[in-house]
Design a protein around this motif. Sequence first.
Motif, short mmCIF file in Angstrom:
data_model
loop_
_atom_site.label_atom_id
_atom_site.label_comp_id
_atom_site.label_asym_id
_atom_site.label_seq_id
_atom_site.Cartn_x
_atom_site.Cartn_y
_atom_site.Cartn_z
N VAL A 1 1.45 -1.17 0.15
CA VAL A 1 -0.04 -0.07 0.65
C VAL A 1 1.04 1.12 0.28
O VAL A 1 2.03 1.06 0.58
N SER A 2 0.94 2.34 -0.86
CA SER A 2 1.19 3.67 -1.15
C SER A 2 0.74 4.42 -0.36
O SER A 2 -0.10 4.94 -0.83
N ILE A 3 2.26 5.39 0.39
CA ILE A 3 1.33 7.03 0.59
C ILE A 3 2.25 7.76 0.45
O ILE A 3 3.93 7.77 -0.05
N GLU A 4 1.47 8.55 0.34
CA GLU A 4 2.78 9.74 -0.84
C GLU A 4 2.75 11.22 0.18
O GLU A 4 2.20 11.57 1.16
N VAL A 5 4.04 11.44 -0.01
CA VAL A 5 4.61 12.14 0.56
C VAL A 5 4.22 13.81 0.09
O VAL A 5 3.47 13.65 -0.94
N ASP A 6 4.30 15.07 1.43
CA ASP A 6 3.61 16.12 1.03
C ASP A 6 3.93 16.16 -0.58
O ASP A 6 4.79 16.63 -0.96
N PRO A 7 2.97 16.54 -1.34
CA PRO A 7 3.24 16.92 -3.03
C PRO A 7 4.23 18.25 -2.78
O PRO A 7 4.60 18.89 -3.91
N ARG A 8 3.63 19.08 -1.81
CA ARG A 8 4.16 20.40 -1.80
C ARG A 8 5.46 20.59 -1.37
O ARG A 8 6.72 21.63 -2.20
N LEU A 9 6.40 19.16 -1.04
CA LEU A 9 8.23 19.15 -0.69
C LEU A 9 8.46 18.55 -1.74
O LEU A 9 9.73 18.22 -1.61
N ALA A 10 7.30 18.23 -3.24
CA ALA A 10 8.82 17.74 -4.03
C ALA A 10 10.11 18.58 -4.87
O ALA A 10 10.67 17.69 -5.51
N ARG A 11 9.69 19.60 -4.47
CA ARG A 11 10.98 20.35 -5.10
C ARG A 11 12.06 20.50 -4.22
O ARG A 11 12.97 21.06 -4.16
N ASN B 1 4.84 -3.61 4.45
CA ASN B 1 4.58 -3.83 3.13
C ASN B 1 3.79 -2.02 2.71
O ASN B 1 3.01 -2.11 1.98
N LEU B 2 4.03 -1.26 2.91
CA LEU B 2 4.21 0.23 2.97
C LEU B 2 5.53 0.30 2.27
O LEU B 2 6.24 0.16 2.02
N TYR B 3 4.70 1.26 0.90
CA TYR B 3 5.92 2.26 0.20
C TYR B 3 5.15 3.41 0.56
O TYR B 3 4.57 4.26 0.63
N ILE B 4 6.21 4.50 0.48
CA ILE B 4 6.18 5.46 0.06
C ILE B 4 6.35 6.26 -0.90
O ILE B 4 7.37 6.09 -1.29
N LYS B 5 5.20 6.54 -1.72
CA LYS B 5 5.64 8.04 -2.86
C LYS B 5 5.83 8.41 -3.23
O LYS B 5 6.10 9.67 -2.03
N ILE B 6 7.38 8.94 -3.31
CA ILE B 6 8.12 9.91 -3.93
C ILE B 6 8.66 10.11 -5.41
O ILE B 6 8.50 9.55 -6.62
N PRO B 7 7.87 12.21 -5.77
CA PRO B 7 8.07 11.91 -7.60
C PRO B 7 9.32 12.17 -7.73
O PRO B 7 10.03 12.29 -7.00
N ALA B 8 9.10 12.02 -8.67
CA ALA B 8 10.56 11.92 -9.96
C ALA B 8 11.10 13.15 -10.40
O ALA B 8 11.47 13.28 -11.40
N THR B 9 10.98 14.39 -9.32
CA THR B 9 11.53 15.25 -9.75
C THR B 9 13.14 15.73 -10.15
O THR B 9 13.51 14.24 -9.11
N ARG B 10 13.40 15.72 -10.02
CA ARG B 10 15.33 16.08 -9.89
C ARG B 10 15.57 16.22 -8.32
O ARG B 10 16.52 15.38 -8.15
N GLU B 11 14.75 17.26 -7.97
CA GLU B 11 15.36 17.04 -6.51
C GLU B 11 14.66 15.65 -5.61
O GLU B 11 15.19 15.44 -4.54
N GLY B 12 13.69 15.41 -6.19
CA GLY B 12 13.24 14.36 -5.75
C GLY B 12 14.27 13.02 -5.55
O GLY B 12 13.95 11.58 -4.91
N LEU B 13 15.35 12.60 -7.18
CA LEU B 13 16.14 11.65 -6.79
C LEU B 13 17.10 11.45 -5.92
O LEU B 13 16.98 10.52 -5.52
N PRO B 14 17.79 12.32 -4.91
CA PRO B 14 18.71 12.08 -3.91
C PRO B 14 17.75 11.88 -2.61
O PRO B 14 18.30 11.02 -1.95
#
Length: 371
Positions: A106-116, A136-149
């Motif tokens: 099951v996936s939950i996303e980080v606050d999207p305001r933090l994507a950069r 069995n948790l997944y943390i969703k992190i966006p694949a922005t340039r800042e999200g990669l590290p």
Amino acid sequence: MSETLKKLSDEGVSIWLDDISRDRLRTGNLEDLVRDRQVVGVTSNPTIFAKALSKGTAYDDQLRDLAVRGVDVEEAARAITTYDIRWGCDVLRPVYERTDHLDGRVSIEVDPRLARETEKTVAEARALWWMVERPNLYIKIPATREGLPAITTAIGEGISVNVTLIFSLERYGEVIDAYFTGLEQARAAGRDLSQIASVASFFVSRVDTEIDKRLDKLGSEEAKALKSKAGVANARLAYALYEERFASDRWKALKDAGARPQRPLWASTGVKDPALPDTLYVDELVAPGTVNTMPEATLEAEADHGEVRGDTVRGAYDGARAHMAALKDAGVDYDDVVRVLEDEGVDKFEVSWRELLGTIQNELNDKGAAK
């Protein structure tokens, strides 16, 4: 039991539901979908939670308690969303065990305001991992340039990650590299690599929506003939990249240390154009070791009239490359398309998150006034 969905599962496609709500959990609907619809995972996002909060009374008791305690809206949002995710993880825990920890996620996303913002994304990922506290948790992190590290750091710390909002092949290659680097850091720290998992969510229908809009502007018959094929072609080439990178010596060393591959996940698989077959992004993206996360309408359409014809990806690479080349020749700027889609994706989730916060604040105000 749907024979079509069983065939899809037998082809190596893990069927995940792109939705979660307190009502779905409370009524046992999610358990029914696991039993009857081959569902072995769940994804969520801010839009899904905003929609769930806006309907019915399922959240009233928790909202009332939060209002009585004087909890602020940010903490209330985390309390409400992580409650649903924990419950979902518990419902899917038998699937997690039965599949040797492959599915049941099951996936939950980080606050999207933090994507950069890399450091804040990492801090949020750690907080969510601690709050839900389910293997069995997944943390969703966006694949922005800042999200990669941030992805690398999370994986290195043993946090399983669903990388979201991937549109371009170049960025997908960077996501795979971020995963490998994270695993190498985890190995150096003495972590058990077999307990770390990841999927890479490659968005499909939004690619067609943006490119078709540009083809319509071009207006020629040649341009119109290219419509509604780029999403599938792009995803097929992503799978080709997956095969290439996960055959490398670098991956072999990690695999020998116990690592699991980062599976490609097809996201945004609900068809946006009503003129297209509603099972297009399922039937045309069948390949082993993939995940297809579907809105419930797409899931039911696939169960009712989907056509699973075996692997529809690995024999289609040449055609996919030819189609993308034809788009370039027609004047479609792929790099600009994927840049626009990433920016829009982040913006849309941020808007949904703010709408969610607004809905929760209004409910807290109402419940607080009624106490």
